[in-house]
Design a protein around this motif. Sequence first.
Motif, PDB file in Angstrom:
ATOM      1  N   THR A   1     -10.269  -3.632  -1.927  1.00 24.99           N
ATOM      2  CA  THR A   1      -8.959  -3.101  -2.323  1.00 24.99           C
ATOM      3  C   THR A   1      -7.924  -3.123  -1.204  1.00 24.99           C
ATOM      4  N   PRO A   2      -8.053  -2.288  -0.143  1.00 27.54           N
ATOM      5  CA  PRO A   2      -6.989  -2.329   0.870  1.00 27.54           C
ATOM      6  C   PRO A   2      -6.817  -3.705   1.529  1.00 27.54           C
ATOM      7  N   PHE A   3      -7.910  -4.372   1.872  1.00 29.96           N
ATOM      8  CA  PHE A   3      -7.815  -5.682   2.512  1.00 29.96           C
ATOM      9  C   PHE A   3      -7.399  -6.758   1.523  1.00 29.96           C
ATOM     10  N   ASN A   4      -8.088  -6.831   0.408  1.00 27.94           N
ATOM     11  CA  ASN A   4      -7.870  -7.891  -0.579  1.00 27.94           C
ATOM     12  C   ASN A   4      -6.587  -7.698  -1.387  1.00 27.94           C
ATOM     13  N   GLN A   5      -6.414  -6.548  -1.977  1.00 27.12           N
ATOM     14  CA  GLN A   5      -5.296  -6.353  -2.904  1.00 27.12           C
ATOM     15  C   GLN A   5      -4.006  -5.885  -2.240  1.00 27.12           C
ATOM     16  N   PHE A   6      -4.129  -5.071  -1.181  1.00 25.30           N
ATOM     17  CA  PHE A   6      -2.930  -4.493  -0.575  1.00 25.30           C
ATOM     18  C   PHE A   6      -2.500  -5.175   0.715  1.00 25.30           C
ATOM     19  N   GLY A   7      -3.329  -6.044   1.266  1.00 24.65           N
ATOM     20  CA  GLY A   7      -2.976  -6.726   2.508  1.00 24.65           C
ATOM     21  C   GLY A   7      -2.870  -5.782   3.688  1.00 24.65           C
ATOM     22  N   GLU A   8      -3.668  -4.740   3.676  1.00 28.23           N
ATOM     23  CA  GLU A   8      -3.622  -3.772   4.768  1.00 28.23           C
ATOM     24  C   GLU A   8      -4.122  -4.420   6.060  1.00 28.23           C
ATOM     25  N   PRO A   9      -3.466  -4.139   7.193  1.00 27.99           N
ATOM     26  CA  PRO A   9      -3.876  -4.751   8.456  1.00 27.99           C
ATOM     27  C   PRO A   9      -5.222  -4.215   8.949  1.00 27.99           C
ATOM     28  N   LEU A  10      -5.949  -5.060   9.657  1.00 26.86           N
ATOM     29  CA  LEU A  10      -7.295  -4.728  10.114  1.00 26.86           C
ATOM     30  C   LEU A  10      -7.381  -3.466  10.978  1.00 26.86           C
TER      31      LEU A  10
ATOM     32  N   LEU B   1     -26.485   3.909   3.570  1.00 28.86           N
ATOM     33  CA  LEU B   1     -26.520   3.336   2.228  1.00 28.86           C
ATOM     34  C   LEU B   1     -25.197   3.591   1.496  1.00 28.86           C
ATOM     35  N   ILE B   2     -24.733   4.818   1.552  1.00 33.71           N
ATOM     36  CA  ILE B   2     -23.466   5.183   0.906  1.00 33.71           C
ATOM     37  C   ILE B   2     -22.316   4.389   1.527  1.00 33.71           C
ATOM     38  N   PHE B   3     -22.278   4.340   2.856  1.00 34.66           N
ATOM     39  CA  PHE B   3     -21.188   3.651   3.543  1.00 34.66           C
ATOM     40  C   PHE B   3     -21.152   2.164   3.194  1.00 34.66           C
ATOM     41  N   PHE B   4     -22.275   1.489   3.340  1.00 33.45           N
ATOM     42  CA  PHE B   4     -22.279   0.040   3.137  1.00 33.45           C
ATOM     43  C   PHE B   4     -22.150  -0.361   1.674  1.00 33.45           C
ATOM     44  N   MET B   5     -22.775   0.378   0.785  1.00 37.40           N
ATOM     45  CA  MET B   5     -22.759  -0.008  -0.625  1.00 37.40           C
ATOM     46  C   MET B   5     -21.471   0.415  -1.341  1.00 37.40           C
ATOM     47  N   THR B   6     -20.792   1.423  -0.816  1.00 42.65           N
ATOM     48  CA  THR B   6     -19.608   1.932  -1.502  1.00 42.65           C
ATOM     49  C   THR B   6     -18.343   1.735  -0.683  1.00 42.65           C
ATOM     50  N   PHE B   7     -18.279   2.368   0.461  1.00 46.96           N
ATOM     51  CA  PHE B   7     -17.023   2.446   1.191  1.00 46.96           C
ATOM     52  C   PHE B   7     -16.631   1.134   1.870  1.00 46.96           C
ATOM     53  N   LEU B   8     -17.571   0.440   2.471  1.00 52.44           N
ATOM     54  CA  LEU B   8     -17.247  -0.841   3.083  1.00 52.44           C
ATOM     55  C   LEU B   8     -16.783  -1.833   2.014  1.00 52.44           C
TER      56      LEU B   8
ATOM     57  N   LEU C   1       0.830  -1.205   0.000  1.00 52.64           N
ATOM     58  CA  LEU C   1       0.000   0.000   0.000  1.00 52.64           C
ATOM     59  C   LEU C   1       0.863   1.252   0.000  1.00 52.64           C
ATOM     60  N   ILE C   2       1.895   1.257   0.823  1.00 54.50           N
ATOM     61  CA  ILE C   2       2.796   2.422   0.871  1.00 54.50           C
ATOM     62  C   ILE C   2       3.423   2.656  -0.499  1.00 54.50           C
ATOM     63  N   ALA C   3       3.853   1.600  -1.162  1.00 55.80           N
ATOM     64  CA  ALA C   3       4.471   1.740  -2.483  1.00 55.80           C
ATOM     65  C   ALA C   3       3.494   2.309  -3.500  1.00 55.80           C
ATOM     66  N   VAL C   4       2.258   1.863  -3.469  1.00 58.41           N
ATOM     67  CA  VAL C   4       1.258   2.374  -4.422  1.00 58.41           C
ATOM     68  C   VAL C   4       1.069   3.874  -4.238  1.00 58.41           C
ATOM     69  N   TRP C   5       1.041   4.328  -2.990  1.00 59.54           N
ATOM     70  CA  TRP C   5       0.780   5.743  -2.723  1.00 59.54           C
ATOM     71  C   TRP C   5       2.011   6.639  -2.823  1.00 59.54           C
ATOM     72  N   THR C   6       3.219   6.050  -2.747  1.00 63.39           N
ATOM     73  CA  THR C   6       4.403   6.917  -2.687  1.00 63.39           C
ATOM     74  C   THR C   6       5.494   6.612  -3.707  1.00 63.39           C
ATOM     75  N   GLU C   7       5.526   5.398  -4.281  1.00 60.17           N
ATOM     76  CA  GLU C   7       6.667   5.019  -5.111  1.00 60.17           C
ATOM     77  C   GLU C   7       6.316   4.592  -6.529  1.00 60.17           C
ATOM     78  N   ILE C   8       5.362   3.712  -6.685  1.00 59.67           N
ATOM     79  CA  ILE C   8       5.069   3.140  -7.997  1.00 59.67           C
ATOM     80  C   ILE C   8       4.463   4.209  -8.908  1.00 59.67           C
ATOM     81  N   GLN C   9       5.123   4.417 -10.040  1.00 65.33           N
ATOM     82  CA  GLN C   9       4.669   5.435 -10.996  1.00 65.33           C
ATOM     83  C   GLN C   9       3.706   4.822 -12.008  1.00 65.33           C
ATOM     84  N   PRO C  10       2.716   5.542 -12.438  1.00 62.07           N
ATOM     85  CA  PRO C  10       2.330   6.852 -11.936  1.00 62.07           C
ATOM     86  C   PRO C  10       1.641   6.733 -10.582  1.00 62.07           C
TER      87      PRO C  10
END
Length: 154
Positions: free
Chosen positions: A115-124, A102-109, A46-55
Motif C-alpha cells: 500500500t504505502p510503497f506501491n499505491q501511494f509512492g511513499e518514500p523509503l 510472524l505478525i510483522f513479516f506476514m502482515t505489516f511488511l 498519501l497526505i491527501a488520503v489521510w487529510t483531504e479525500i472524502q471519506p
Amino acid sequence: MKKTIVAGLAGGMAMNLAMLLTFRTLGFGWDGKGILLTSPMQSHKLIAVWTEIQPLPLVVNTPLPIILGLMLFGIGHAFIYRSVASAWPAGVLPRAMRMSGLIFFMTFLFWEFFTPFNQFGEPLPLIALELSFWVVIATAEGIAIAWVMERRTA
C-alpha cells in the motif's frame, strides 16, 4: 479456548495501544502535524488520503470499528499462536519474539510494500520509520499473546 480468546484480547489491546503511541502520537500527530504528514519528502497522494479525500479513513473520524477489528485480529493471531507455539522453543520471550516476527513479516511488511510503497509512492525513509512502528506494534502483540498463553493456571 477461553485462554486463547483472552490472549487474543490482550494482544489486540496491546496492538491498539502501541499504534496509539507510534502512529497516532508520532506518525500522524494528535493535531495532524506528525512526521508522516509534515515531512517534505512525503507523497502528496498519501497526505491527501489521510487529510483531504472524502471519506477520510475510518481510523481518523470513526476509530471504533478499527479498534474492534484489531481486537478480532488479536484473537485470530492467538489461535495461530496456539497452533504453532509447541514447535517453538519453550518460554515466553522466545515464543513472543517468534510470534512478533510472524505478525510483522506476514502482515505489516506486506502492508507497507503493497500500500504505502506501491499505491501511494511513499518514500523509503518514511516507510522505514513506519516499519519501525510496526516492529513495536508486532512486538507488543506477540509479547501479550505469549505471556497469557504461557502462564500456568492453578
